[in-house]
Design an enzyme around this catalytic site. Sequence first.
Site, PDB file in Angstrom:
ATOM      1  N   GLU A 259      45.707  19.024  38.481  1.00 50.23           N
ATOM      2  CA  GLU A 259      46.624  19.215  37.349  1.00 50.23           C
ATOM      3  C   GLU A 259      47.934  18.440  37.483  1.00 50.23           C
ATOM      4  O   GLU A 259      49.002  18.924  37.094  1.00 50.23           O
ATOM      5  CB  GLU A 259      46.891  20.718  37.171  1.00 50.23           C
ATOM      6  N   TYR A 450      34.054  33.474  27.185  1.00 50.05           N
ATOM      7  CA  TYR A 450      35.177  32.924  26.417  1.00 50.05           C
ATOM      8  C   TYR A 450      35.573  33.967  25.375  1.00 50.05           C
ATOM      9  O   TYR A 450      34.782  34.302  24.491  1.00 50.05           O
ATOM     10  CB  TYR A 450      34.719  31.630  25.756  1.00 50.05           C
TER      11      TYR A 450
END
Lengths: 531, 531
Positions: A259, A450
């Site tokens: 990241e 999800y």
Amino acid sequence: MDMLWSGWGDPAKAAPLPDSVIALLRDLLGVKPREAAPAGLADIEVPESPLGDEAREALADAVGGLSFVRTDPESRIRHTRGKSTPDLLRIRAGDVADVPAAVVLPAGHDEVLAVLAVCAEHDLTVVPFGGGTSVVGGLAPQGGRPFVALDLRRMDRMLSLDPVSRTAILQPGLRAPEAEALLAEHGFTLGHFPQSYEWATIGGFAAARSSGQASAGYGRFDEMVLGLTVATPRGTLDAGRAPRSAAGPDLRQLVLGSEGALGVITSVTVRIRPVPQVTVYEGWRFPGFAEGTAALRRLAQDGPRPTVLRLSDETETMIGLAQPDAIGASGGPSTAGCVAITGYEGTEEDTAYRRARAAAVLRDCGGEYLGEEPGRRWAHGRYSAPYLRDALLDAGAFAETLETATFWSRLPELYDSVRHALTATLAGAGTPPLVMCHISHVYENGASLYFTVVSAQGEDPVAHWAPAKTAANEAIIAAGGTISHHHGVGGDHRDWYVREAGPLGIAALRAVKDALDPAGLLNPGILLPGR
Amino acid sequence: MDMLWSGWGDPAKAAPLPDSVIALLRDLLGVKPREAAPAGLADIEVPESPLGDEAREALADAVGGLSFVRTDPESRIRHTRGKSTPDLLRIRAGDVADVPAAVVLPAGHDEVLAVLAVCAEHDLTVVPFGGGTSVVGGLAPQGGRPFVALDLRRMDRMLSLDPVSRTAILQPGLRAPEAEALLAEHGFTLGHFPQSYEWATIGGFAAARSSGQASAGYGRFDEMVLGLTVATPRGTLDAGRAPRSAAGPDLRQLVLGSEGALGVITSVTVRIRPVPQVTVYEGWRFPGFAEGTAALRRLAQDGPRPTVLRLSDETETMIGLAQPDAIGASGGPSTAGCVAITGYEGTEEDTAYRRARAAAVLRDCGGEYLGEEPGRRWAHGRYSAPYLRDALLDAGAFAETLETATFWSRLPELYDSVRHALTATLAGAGTPPLVMCHISHVYENGASLYFTVVSAQGEDPVAHWAPAKTAANEAIIAAGGTISHHHGVGGDHRDWYVREAGPLGIAALRAVKDALDPAGLLNPGILLPGR
């Protein structure tokens, strides 16, 4: 074209909610219409950039001119935070507390190295910026030091393609559709189609371990990466000399998911595949989530593996979020049970074989074939959920998503506990939510969940959501799930990630960061705590 | 049962070479019979253990008694180095320069932690020891400090099995056949069958990124690992909370391939699969290595993927090392061209489908079907090559293997340059070799090359081989290959690995080592240079 600053995507594609849906939100969730329109971009007051003239000129030297060092308010607003719902609510309210000092646009690896050197000298921190689609606070560094948003959009070329090895070297600022177009000229595809597809970049996919909607067939992005070049404050790191190797730990897997905290990814060698001859999606209905889950597990473990494989729970099936276009449409199909979408991409022969055999398995597991229409609707709407969120926010509702993964045997408990955490927290705060869920990605040994949450906004919507998000994170960790299956850690998940990785895991990564970025220039507070 | 101290495997399985082969070695390679038999184990002079009484007692306390702290000569000789040809030649010559101070046998994770603490206090370094099958110097620490061989054979249990998720948690000292037996009771298999299968352990497979002969179907061992527990001098590291995750870099991939230099792997969560209903192996002949390589690439890229897929080059086909039992047999099949072995394991339906379609592809690529007999012979002899090496050494020949991998487009150059490096160096030293090669593992984007070298021994066989091995390593690096596809780095490949990983890659790993093992107790000089 730039993304809508206050929401998602191409402003021309925005669509207001039908009146019937607004009435439903009002009656079901107590959503009240917003009273004020969001602030206009020009109305937002941005503090003057702290960038000094000396730093500005040094940055301009690094990237080939002052036009690539931007400190105008619009550029800085457009690089403030990402696209989580709290991010959108804050920027709509004119909150630019996380605004960068400048937006800098390097044209290549050496320019990135030069920018890092200038930033080290001028005590600026650096946030690599691809599509700006982070939904986990990955673009808002912590600690308050002035920072440069390193926008990689000029690094948007395919550097090479090897049709024999089926590999391509892509620059990080390439958006996914542009990458697909370049590959398609040679008959190839990446097969990476996340919901952020239209805006997200190759570098972002690698840095955040993205996973696409066709991951059952094409794999996750981290499985597509064969090599990486990374610019760090200490120099260049190259990883990936062979498809697979026993020469030590896999350094690619240290960069994937980092990241931007360990370095700036400046090129990615990816696996490519032939453009499929056939693409077909279809729908199946199961009596319930347990039966559908068992069917997905059987296909994931024993095959044949569809290219797309997802299953909505009862609530999501009922609301029809699996088919966003159908919301509010009358006379649609039955909304009972749980709908799965299966897709097949490949050669005529291979897709026919897999489709026929998978159908037999799905029937054997209690599935009812719904034909291709649900598949077509899913494919048509596959990138539209973020637009729908904008419309929901405009209508005064709150809408957000979160996701996790675990092993198959733990999936039911994870599902129950996250649903319960979200429902109990928001109901307790006076805004009972709709909590929808789907299995978005499958593996031999487990799957991802999800979740989509829709509720009324509450007085201060960002503060109102925070306890529910915290409760969901705690539920995920308690049930043995990972804090993120494909959104990443950013700042929002960091404190739970620290618990997931454990003290020695964090110590190991901190040691790597200190070795590659000793001054802590890169994404302070993102992924790892501290500078 | 213990492995033969001076060679490979079960002494009862040793088989001398037929006279016809000895004659062939003499006529073709100038191999002369050895004049002296190897030293007997009892003849080897082992210096007294430097282990002091205080350390011995502390170690005994750590592992539950003095019987698990062994300093007798035989135990120490049996833990001296591994099973590379130079290792065998040295131990046969009575060279015990790398003998451990003691062999310590912990019974579990906490005992390993306790041993590490004792070793830190008494300035002993630690070499984790599984099957003892390293062929890259992975068991000979450098720097000359006294060390403990941490033999994990008591940690040989299956801790749990989850049939729903298809996972099992295995202890590191389990040998592969024992692991298969435990899994088979529940109807499962790992599908990991490297040449070292009969002796190597689960922990060693993980630490060294092993790859088995059925990797085309079951994957590499590092692809089977879902979780790891590691004992380090700083405490316990757990990695792997979900099958896949976007929560940061993949810490599993930092432990896999760490070769005991970062910690001692004390449990491994592995993916398991149902025991196949059908197992069939067969042979195909191609006109040449290029045609066969193209066929393997097509199957690896477009499928269907056999479970076993390997291709011998012209020399290996001719010599018949692909079918070790056939060596010296008269009236065997034609040795022209290049022979591939394809194998299919799975359900009746799946293997039938893959086999039929793969056959069509192989025919289309110029393959001639040889029936199941070559496959049966390959399967029968698949673990026998190391026994053959013992017989070759006994007969006065030199035999060694090495391997690498690269992307498909670079494979021909890698093949040519490694062959040339080996042939030119050994021929120049007066012992022209036979250099055989096969493609041992395939991927979508590349493959591995496994070389076998047989020559006369030369005056000092270890010193005679060293320049050839160095030339091969240089050729691998120059042609863009990885210094090891599945044997690992150890001490033997370390200096080339440092070049492959690059200064920042090594700095990152060194930082991790310093964080987890600040005193440098673990495998000094293995994998990473320095302490």
